[in-house]
Design an enzyme around this catalytic site. Structure first.
Site, PDB file in Angstrom:
ATOM      1  N   ASP A  56       0.812  -1.217   0.000  1.00 55.07           N
ATOM      2  CA  ASP A  56       0.000   0.000   0.000  1.00 55.07           C
ATOM      3  C   ASP A  56       0.847   1.268   0.000  1.00 55.07           C
ATOM      4  O   ASP A  56       0.496   2.261  -0.649  1.00 55.07           O
ATOM      5  CB  ASP A  56      -0.926   0.004   1.216  1.00 55.07           C
ATOM      6  CG  ASP A  56      -2.072  -0.991   1.074  1.00 55.07           C
ATOM      7  OD1 ASP A  56      -2.398  -1.361  -0.070  1.00 55.07           O
ATOM      8  OD2 ASP A  56      -2.641  -1.392   2.102  1.00 55.07           O
ATOM      9  N   THR A 167      -9.611   3.812   6.217  1.00 53.01           N
ATOM     10  CA  THR A 167      -9.248   2.525   6.811  1.00 53.01           C
ATOM     11  C   THR A 167      -7.781   2.500   7.261  1.00 53.01           C
ATOM     12  O   THR A 167      -7.311   1.463   7.723  1.00 53.01           O
ATOM     13  CB  THR A 167      -9.481   1.384   5.806  1.00 53.01           C
ATOM     14  OG1 THR A 167      -8.672   1.621   4.644  1.00 53.01           O
ATOM     15  CG2 THR A 167     -10.945   1.301   5.407  1.00 53.01           C
ATOM     16  N   ALA A 168      -7.077   3.620   7.115  1.00 52.62           N
ATOM     17  CA  ALA A 168      -5.660   3.657   7.463  1.00 52.62           C
ATOM     18  C   ALA A 168      -5.465   4.307   8.842  1.00 52.62           C
ATOM     19  O   ALA A 168      -5.971   3.807   9.839  1.00 52.62           O
ATOM     20  CB  ALA A 168      -4.889   4.395   6.368  1.00 52.62           C
ATOM     21  N   LEU A 171      -8.619   4.908  10.974  1.00 52.44           N
ATOM     22  CA  LEU A 171      -9.177   3.752  11.679  1.00 52.44           C
ATOM     23  C   LEU A 171      -8.355   3.431  12.926  1.00 52.44           C
ATOM     24  O   LEU A 171      -8.916   3.098  13.977  1.00 52.44           O
ATOM     25  CB  LEU A 171      -9.219   2.545  10.746  1.00 52.44           C
ATOM     26  CG  LEU A 171      -9.812   1.252  11.317  1.00 52.44           C
ATOM     27  CD1 LEU A 171     -11.246   1.468  11.785  1.00 52.44           C
ATOM     28  CD2 LEU A 171      -9.746   0.133  10.293  1.00 52.44           C
ATOM     29  N   SER A 172      -7.045   3.554  12.838  1.00 50.78           N
ATOM     30  CA  SER A 172      -6.194   3.305  14.003  1.00 50.78           C
ATOM     31  C   SER A 172      -6.465   4.306  15.121  1.00 50.78           C
ATOM     32  O   SER A 172      -6.294   3.983  16.303  1.00 50.78           O
ATOM     33  CB  SER A 172      -4.717   3.378  13.598  1.00 50.78           C
ATOM     34  OG  SER A 172      -4.398   2.373  12.665  1.00 50.78           O
TER      35      SER A 172
END
Length: 267
Positions: A56, A167-168, A171-172
């Protein structure tokens, strides 16, 4: 952001002019040698599609080079997570590319002003985040579309993500995952101390956000847009830039939208 079946090759003219790029790891380099031996290597400016071999992080670098260029990118996972990548190399790559789905991504535009008055602009396909530079917590005021929404956020930092980037890091930091079609941007605090219960906001994709750093001499803050970092900022303005775009290709049934939805049910 939108996602649709590829139509550019439906007239039977398959994408045979392929440009291959590979991360510097052994797996990606082995695939690069194998695939260029079979399909050749076309310069990016003349290629029908770009094949990205890596993870990614490498994909993000490649996508920045394709902004505003009519060259879709098909990723093959030769890294770790591979959220933006496809799992394997298909046998007949040109025919397979003609059956893929494309996702068109628009970046965030950051305009950061530092204490010395220098202004830096940069684009981010994942996120723009602010983070404290010292042991002192940051103090940040948040304005949306010219209206003050939070007078003072005491935190390690704060970020705005694209739907693809939700989502990277977002999200964390316990921010929400946002579907591509939602036309929303998650605004998420990073380790907020005050207001303690504030978990962020979902903003329309048309929103213009301004972060103003308070007590800059005592609590310095850096701003990061993907690969661009600006130290000692006093203000950061962020908006989605709909005039810029890049195109990703995904296997049938494995679209980016599907991956984002599936991620919300991962336990």
């Amino acid at each position: 952001m939108n996602e649709n079946p590829v139509t550019r090759w439906q007239d039977g003219n398959l994408p045979t002019r392929l440009c291959f790029v590979a991360a510097p790891n052994d797996s990606a380099q082995a695939w690069l040698e194998r695939l260029t031996g079979r399909y050749g290597q076309t310069p990016a400016a003349e290629a029908d599609a770009m094949i990205c071999l890596g993870g990614d992080g490498f994909m993000l670098e490649v996508l920045h080079t394709t902004l505003d260029r009519d060259i879709p990118v098909y990723g093959v996972n030769c890294g770790t997570v591979g959220f933006l990548m496809n799992p394997t190399v298909p046998d007949d790559l040109p025919a397979h590319l003609a059956s893929t789905q494309e996702a068109i991504l628009h970046p965030l535009r950051m305009r950061a002003t530092s204490v010395d008055g220098e202004v830096t602009e940069a684009l981010a396909l994942n996120d723009v985040f602010l983070f404290r530079q010292t042991r002192q917590a940051a103090k940040i005021r948040i304005d949306v579309d010219g209206r003050q929404r939070l007078a003072e956020l005491i935190c390690d930092g704060v970020l705005i993500a694209t739907p693809a980037g939700s989502t990277a890091y977002n999200l964390s930091a316990h921010g929400p995952i946002v579907p591509l079609s939602a036309n929303l941007l998650p605004l998420t605090p990073i380790s907020a101390f005050r207001p303690r219960r504030w978990r962020g906001a979902l903003l329309p994709s048309t929103a213009q956000v301004r972060f103003t750093i308070l007590e800059t001499d005592k609590r310095p803050v850096a701003a990061v847009a993907d690969f661009t970092e600006v130290r000692d900022v006093i203000s950061v303005e962020i908006r989605e830039d709909r005039t810029r775009y890049t195109t990703l290709l995904f296997d049938p049934g494995q679209s980016l939208s599907e991956r984002i939805i599936a991620e919300q049910f991962t336990v």
